[in-house]
Structures are given as C-alpha cells and as structure tokens.
Enzyme design. Structure first.
Site, PDB file in Angstrom:
ATOM      1  NE  ARG A 159      62.955  18.800 -27.665  1.00 11.00           N
ATOM      2  CZ  ARG A 159      62.319  18.814 -28.825  1.00 11.00           C
ATOM      3  NH1 ARG A 159      61.001  18.956 -28.870  1.00 11.00           N
ATOM      4  NH2 ARG A 159      62.988  18.694 -29.965  1.00 11.00           N
ATOM      5  CD  GLU A 178      80.142  34.124 -25.276  1.00 15.32           C
ATOM      6  OE1 GLU A 178      79.794  35.288 -25.040  1.00 15.32           O
ATOM      7  OE2 GLU A 178      81.301  33.820 -25.610  1.00 15.32           O
ATOM      8  CG  HIS A 210      89.265  30.898 -18.950  1.00 15.43           C
ATOM      9  ND1 HIS A 210      88.476  31.434 -19.945  1.00 15.43           N
ATOM     10  CD2 HIS A 210      90.013  31.931 -18.458  1.00 15.43           C
ATOM     11  CE1 HIS A 210      88.743  32.726 -20.080  1.00 15.43           C
ATOM     12  NE2 HIS A 210      89.664  33.058 -19.193  1.00 15.43           N
ATOM     13  CG  ASN A 226      85.018  31.991 -19.138  1.00 12.34           C
ATOM     14  OD1 ASN A 226      85.110  30.837 -18.729  1.00 12.34           O
ATOM     15  ND2 ASN A 226      84.864  32.278 -20.420  1.00 12.34           N
ATOM     16  CG  ASP A 265      87.240  25.323 -21.107  1.00 15.22           C
ATOM     17  OD1 ASP A 265      86.795  26.280 -21.770  1.00 15.22           O
ATOM     18  OD2 ASP A 265      88.461  25.090 -20.986  1.00 15.22           O
ATOM     19  CG  ASP A 275      75.639  34.650 -26.626  1.00 10.78           C
ATOM     20  OD1 ASP A 275      76.649  34.521 -27.348  1.00 10.78           O
ATOM     21  OD2 ASP A 275      75.642  35.240 -25.530  1.00 10.78           O
ATOM     22  CB  ILE A 276      76.246  30.643 -22.794  1.00 11.25           C
ATOM     23  CG1 ILE A 276      76.289  29.318 -23.570  1.00 11.25           C
ATOM     24  CG2 ILE A 276      76.139  30.384 -21.289  1.00 11.25           C
ATOM     25  CD1 ILE A 276      77.504  28.458 -23.230  1.00 11.25           C
TER      26      ILE A 276
END
Length: 322
Positions: free
Chosen positions: A259, A239, A209, A204, A213, A196-197
């Site tokens: 990594r 995300e 957006h 956003n 993106d 998950d970001i």
C-alpha cells in the site's frame, strides 16, 4: 526648656518621621499590601493593591478578605491560623514566614497568580490586625511557561528530524529497542522495514536540494497516512526511512508495504505549477525476533532492501525470504 522635654519632643519627632517614612514605603510599594482585622475585614489597602485588584479602597473597605482571595484560605474565627493550616495542607514545606502561591480575583473576574505572606501587625494590648503582602507573579509564571516550552521543544528536537518532523535515527532506534523487548516479553509479532527513495541523488543533482527536500517532506506525509497510529515511521538517513509494524505478521506487513509503494507511485510531487515528478521507493523488511539487537534487525532489513534494489527497485523484498 528642660533637657528631658527636649529629648521627649525629639523622640516624638523621630517617631513621626519614622511613621511618615513607613507610610511612604507602603504607598509606593510595588507589592500590594492589605490590612485586615481579626474578622478578616479589610481596613486598608495600598495603591498597588488597588491597581492589581481593579478595586478602589472605598469598594474594599470592610469587605471580607475572601472578596478578592480564595475563600478556602479564609476562616473568620482565626485568620492567620487558618491560612497556616491551608498552606500546610497544600504545601508540605510551607512555613509561616514564606510566600505561598494562590490566585487573586479582580473586579473584572480575572484570576491573577499571586504570592502572599500574612503576618500579625497589632501592637500589644490592641485589637488584632494582620497584614498581607501580595505579589503579582504573572511575569514569573509566563517566563516559567516559556522555559518549560523551550525545554520541551529542545527535547522534542533531540528526537525529531527537523525537515520531515518524523522521529530521527536516535528516536527510531529507541523505538526499535522497545519493540524487540515487547516481542520478547509478550510473545508478540512485529516487522521492521527499511525504505529508500529510488534515484534520490539524481533528483537532488537535477532539480536541486529544495526539490529534494520537498520530496522528503511529501513522502513522509504519505507514509504517515498509510500507517496505523501504533506504527512507527522515522527518518534514519538522508533518503532512508525505517518502519516498525507492531502486532503484525509477515503476510500483514506485505499488505501494508504494498500500500505504501502504491501510494508513492500515484502521488504527483509538484515542483512547480504544471511540472511534477513521479517517485518510487524500494523496501526491505524482516520479522523482528525476541533475542535480536536493534543493529542485527536493521542489518537483515538492509539486506532485504539491497535485494529489492537489485530486483529493479520500486518493489518490496523480505529477508529471509518467505
């Protein structure tokens, strides 16, 4: 003038008119027509054949038909039967009266896909002659190729996320199902990760957006570059990403996922010339077991992801913990 004579003249006139009409049809035919004798020597071609082959009739007259058609379908001893044999060899359902596909070679060496039908035209008692109707099918072939390309593209889009060009949720779940089957059948190890970001909604809301993106597309590239060819990375939500590492144990997975985290940390997500964002990710993973359903494996990886977020984000967490 006797009635019989009038009828004879009238009949001859009708035959002449019919012959002229036939000649007009041949001359103005869209399809190419070539006439050959029993030795497959060309005795006549219509203008359409000249245009198609780029040869004038004077350059083709008395030439073997193999001059413009594939040599393997020509047999000087028995032209029509050799064609029939060739067609039957290459086309299981071919018939004597059907068109079959070959290639015609033009004066400039271009290979043109064609359909050809060969039939006998010799009157009874005269020397054998055969005609071939040759149809240019380049446009049809082009349309068929475009259709196949469209079908392929649509199939690809059905399994691909349009923004990141990664496998979409449906495709990723299919891959996960196959991975579980391989773990069970071959007794291999594999690991499932859910990524998950961090604070993506804030990105956003703050920058729009378009920037969101851009982050998604760039982070997808980072993931791909951090993984092996046999690994699978897909976008399974807004995300959220899923990652499958086949033939990998928990210790090896930790190295790969660390990594990935480090690569995202170091990357500068440029919004404009001199302005960039620093982005981090949270990652939860679990070992894939042979008797799991995909939903169960995803659920365990989601639990690990929730723990990673609870631990301050920008970290990895396994479940069950190791």
């Amino acid at each position: 003038m006797p009635l019989e004579t009038k009828r004879g003249i009238s009949g001859e006139m009708n035959e002449i008119q019919t012959l002229k009409t036939s000649q007009e049809i041949v001359v103005n035919s869209i399809d190419a027509i070539v006439v050959v004798d029993e030795d497959t020597k060309i005795s006549y071609v219509n203008p359409a054949l000249e245009r198609l082959s780029e040869y004038e009739f004077r350059n083709l007259k008395n030439k073997q038909l193999s001059f413009i058609l594939p040599r393997e379908i020509i047999n000087a001893q028995s032209f029509p039967s050799s064609v029939d044999r060739f067609l039957l060899t290459h086309k299981e359902e071919s018939t004597k009266d059907s068109f079959q596909e070959f290639e015609l070679e033009t004066k400039t060496g271009q290979k043109i896909p064609i359909e050809i039908r060969v039939f006998q035209i010799s009157p009874d008692g005269e020397k054998l002659q055969f005609a071939a109707i040759i149809r240019d099918i380049r446009e049809r072939k082009r349309m068929e190729e475009e259709r196949q390309l469209l079908i392929s593209s649509l199939k690809k889009l059905a399994y691909m996320d349009e923004l990141t060009l990664l496998p979409n949720r449906r495709s990723f779940y299919d891959s996960l199902q196959k991975s579980i089957a391989i773990v069970k059948r071959r007794k291999r190890e594999a690991v499932l990760g859910v990524i998950d970001i961090d604070h993506f909604k804030q990105i956003n809301d703050t920058y729009g957006h378009d920037v969101g993106d851009l982050v998604l597309k760039n982070i997808s590239i980072i993931f791909n570059e951090s993984l092996r060819e046999e690994d699978t990375i897909g976008r399974v939500g807004g995300e959220e990403f899923g990652c499958i590492l086949p033939d990998t144990n928990v210790e090896g997975a930790k190295i790969v996922f660390e990594r990935m985290l480090e690569s995202v940390r170091r990357h500068r997500f440029f919004v404009m010339d001199n302005f960039y964002l620093n982005v981090t990710i949270s990652l939860g993973f679990t070992k894939i077991h042979p008797n799991q359903e995909p939903e169960e494996a995803i659920k365990l990886a989601d639990i690990a992801l929730y723990q990673a977020k609870s631990n301050g984000r920008d970290c990895i967490q396994s479940y069950p913990e190791t």
